[in-house]
Enzyme design. Structure first.
Site, PDB file in Angstrom:
ATOM      1  CE1 TYR A  79      52.983  10.132  29.620  1.00  6.76           C
ATOM      2  CE2 TYR A  79      53.231   8.685  31.484  1.00  6.76           C
ATOM      3  CZ  TYR A  79      53.908   9.121  30.409  1.00  6.76           C
ATOM      4  OH  TYR A  79      54.715   8.899  30.074  1.00  6.76           O
ATOM      5  CD  GLU A 109      59.950  -4.089  21.115  1.00  3.44           C
ATOM      6  OE1 GLU A 109      61.006  -4.869  20.745  1.00  3.44           O
ATOM      7  OE2 GLU A 109      59.647  -2.845  21.253  1.00  3.44           O
ATOM      8  NE  ARG A 159      50.338   0.801  29.165  1.00  6.34           N
ATOM      9  CZ  ARG A 159      50.313   2.394  30.176  1.00  6.34           C
ATOM     10  NH1 ARG A 159      50.748   2.433  30.818  1.00  6.34           N
ATOM     11  NH2 ARG A 159      51.106   2.518  28.960  1.00  6.34           N
ATOM     12  CB  CYS A 212      56.662  22.568  46.500  1.00  3.91           C
ATOM     13  SG  CYS A 212      55.373  24.085  46.682  1.00  3.91           S
ATOM     14  CD  GLU A 213      55.114  20.519  40.376  1.00  2.00           C
ATOM     15  OE1 GLU A 213      54.835  20.515  39.857  1.00  2.00           O
ATOM     16  OE2 GLU A 213      56.819  20.199  39.714  1.00  2.00           O
TER      17      GLU A 213
HETATM   18  N1  LLP Z   1      58.756  -1.675  23.090  1.00  2.00           N
HETATM   19  C1  LLP Z   1      58.913  -0.062  22.634  1.00  2.00           C
HETATM   20  C2  LLP Z   1      59.660  -0.006  22.006  1.00  2.00           C
HETATM   21  C3  LLP Z   1      58.209   0.637  22.927  1.00  2.00           C
HETATM   22  O1  LLP Z   1      58.576   1.977  22.991  1.00  2.00           O
HETATM   23  C4  LLP Z   1      57.615   0.420  24.534  1.00  2.00           C
HETATM   24  C5  LLP Z   1      56.647   1.127  25.229  1.00  2.00           C
HETATM   25  C6  LLP Z   1      57.288  -1.256  24.288  1.00  2.00           C
HETATM   26  C7  LLP Z   1      57.784  -1.773  23.622  1.00  2.00           C
HETATM   27  C8  LLP Z   1      56.782  -1.473  25.586  1.00  2.00           C
HETATM   28  O2  LLP Z   1      55.128  -0.760  25.310  1.00  2.00           O
HETATM   29  P1  LLP Z   1      53.981  -1.644  26.819  1.00  2.00           P
HETATM   30  O3  LLP Z   1      53.410  -2.529  26.472  1.00  2.00           O
HETATM   31  O4  LLP Z   1      54.373  -1.218  27.857  1.00  2.00           O
HETATM   32  O5  LLP Z   1      52.536  -0.597  25.707  1.00  2.00           O
HETATM   33  N2  LLP Z   1      55.298   6.071  30.436  1.00  2.00           N
HETATM   34  C9  LLP Z   1      54.133   5.254  29.645  1.00  2.00           C
HETATM   35  C10 LLP Z   1      54.016   4.884  29.166  1.00  2.00           C
HETATM   36  C11 LLP Z   1      54.908   4.999  27.602  1.00  2.00           C
HETATM   37  C12 LLP Z   1      55.773   3.647  27.387  1.00  2.00           C
HETATM   38  C13 LLP Z   1      56.886   4.213  25.882  1.00  2.00           C
HETATM   39  N3  LLP Z   1      57.464   2.851  25.086  1.00  2.00           N
HETATM   40  C14 LLP Z   1      52.848   5.790  30.657  1.00  2.00           C
HETATM   41  O6  LLP Z   1      53.283   5.073  31.419  1.00  2.00           O
HETATM   42  O7  LLP Z   1      51.569   5.095  30.404  1.00  2.00           O
END
Ligand code: LLP
Length: 430
Positions: free
Chosen positions: A327, A285, A288, A354-355
């Protein structure tokens, strides 16, 4: 700077899918998110091809949290993707985009009674995060006279090289059931009348640039698959979780590909399931890596200032892209109308919020900047607009989608009226 092939520099301007970013900024205004649909489809196909070359049954589920625009989900649905949905809202989007319910997994560590009802009603599989949730779901399914197919979310207790806020499979994380308690959880699930346990699911973290942690996760998951098969669980799928990280530092970060991922993870997975004598579907799944580099955020320079250092003050803030402040994330920036000019001057690119932390890029060498220049923030397609807000009373900006030579809005910009639209005047203020 190294650029993916859908980003090019021509006549001094940055182009995305052959479209001039400066012209797009003029036409649609700034700030503006611009996304290449072709790039997203290409990334999806890269995963599909790499995995299918090594295992016959593969399902790629887009992690809808990364980019919740319906047009993005529709583009992925059209090429066969499913989705990992983390809320009823994301489930609604995925179904609306035309994704088949059997290609959806309803994840979440804190589901409401109504989430469970909707999951049962729509016939999607559920990744169950606790035994409490299991029994609630069983009761909801019984009430509806249905059987619901589930996986448990496994906590594999793995340390991974990423930002601690997005490491999701640590022993101390809030997600999932400790891996050693998993067999007992399936025993309980098998005794529930309206539950059919058919899968296992994990997610170890996001923005991971090294393949080895994914290999370790696959090892844990096939060990569990073996134990469950011996217990009589008929596994239909094993979901290894999210996808690869992406090289936000274009020059220096490693850039692992789906081919690298599949080349290392699939032999472990394949040998593991073959040893159990089963051929479950392999699910992953990614969020990104499917959408991040498809998108640039275009933002106009309002003013420049020389204080203790030089600032370029732009019209997008962390209300539109929160990753740098949340992050300490790095995003490459390019002055889109001076894309091949010499990098003569150091700037810090700051937003209008404003931060003090409202900074997109610190101390970057860029061409000489003046008010009116257009800055492109790269790799903004994942967790960008999806995490936006109206903080400081700023309407969210529009989003444009490009496919081939076609360009269209995929989301209108909000107006001030949209900000107040749902606000209510309490009777004592009338
Ligand atoms: N599946 C589950 C259960 C997840 O919790 C996540 C991401 C994904 C799939 C997708 O993962 P990816 O392929 O995107 O690595 N907002 C943060 C990222 C939070 C990710 C949370 N879970 C950022 O901007 O880096």
């Amino acid at each position: 700077m190294k650029l993916p092939h859908h980003l090019t520099i021509k006549n001094g301007h940055l182009h995305i899918n052959e479209q001039d970013c400066v012209a797009l900024a003029q036409q649609y205004g700034t700030p503006l998110y611009v996304t290449s649909e072709d790039r997203i489809v290409e990334q999806y196909q890269n995963y599909k091809r790499a995995l299918l070359a090594r295992y016959p049954k593969v399902q790629v589920l887009f992690a809808a949290k990364a980019n919740g625009n319906l047009a993005v989900l529709r583009a992925l649905a059209k090429v066969g993707a499913g989705a990992d949905v983390f809320s009823s809202g994301e489930l609604h989007l995925a179904l609306d985009a035309g994704m088949a319910p059997e290609k959806l997994l309803f994840n979440g560590s804190s589901k409401t009674p109504s989430d469970l009802q909707i999951a049962v009603e729509k016939g999607v599989k559920v990744s169950v995060d606790s035994l409490d949730e299991l029994h609630q779901l069983d009761a909801v399914a019984q009430e509806a006279g249905k059987t619901v197919k589930i996986a448990f979310r496994v906590n594999p207790a793995l340390e991974v090289p990423t930002h601690p806020k997005i490491a999701t499979g640590l022993a101390t994380s809030k997600f999932g059931i400790p891996h050693e308690e998993i067999p007992d959880a399936y025993r309980q699930a098998m005794s529930c009348k309206n539950i059919q346990p058919v899968g296992i699911h994990c997610h170890i973290g996001s923005q991971i640039l090294d393949i080895d942690p994914f290999v370790k996760a696959a090892e844990v998951m096939v060990r569990i698959a073996q134990a469950l098969t011996e217990m009589g669980v008929k596994l239909e799928f094993v979901d290894l979780g999210g996808g690869l990280g992406i090289p936000y530092h274009h020059e220096t970060d490693p850039a692992p590909t789906p081919e690298d991922y599949a080349g290392k993870v699939l032999p472990v997975f394949r040998a593991g399931v073959e040893a159990c004598g089963i051929t479950p579907e392999l699910w992953i799944e990614p969020g990104r890596s499917l959408v991040a580099d498809s998108t640039v955020l275009l933002t106009r320079v309002n003013s420049t200032k020389s204080a203790h250092k030089k600032f370029a003050n732009v019209d997008a803030g962390f209300n539109l892209l929160i990753r740098p402040v949340m992050y300490d994330a790095y995003h490459e920036v390019i002055v889109a109308n001076k894309a091949d000019a010499p990098l003569t001057t150091e700037y810090t690119v700051t937003g209008p919020i404003c931060e003090t932390g409202d900074i997109f890029a610190k101390d970057r060498r860029l061409p000489q900047i003046v008010a009116g220049d257009i800055i492109a923030v790269l790799d903004a397609g994942a967790y960008g607009f999806a995490m936006s807000s109206q903080y400081n009373c700023r309407p969210r900006c529009p989003e444009v989608l490009i496919k081939g030579s076609q360009v269209s809005l995929m989301r209108k910009g909000e107006t001030l009226g949209d900000i107040t639209a749902l606000m209510q005047r309490p009777p004592w203020q009338r």
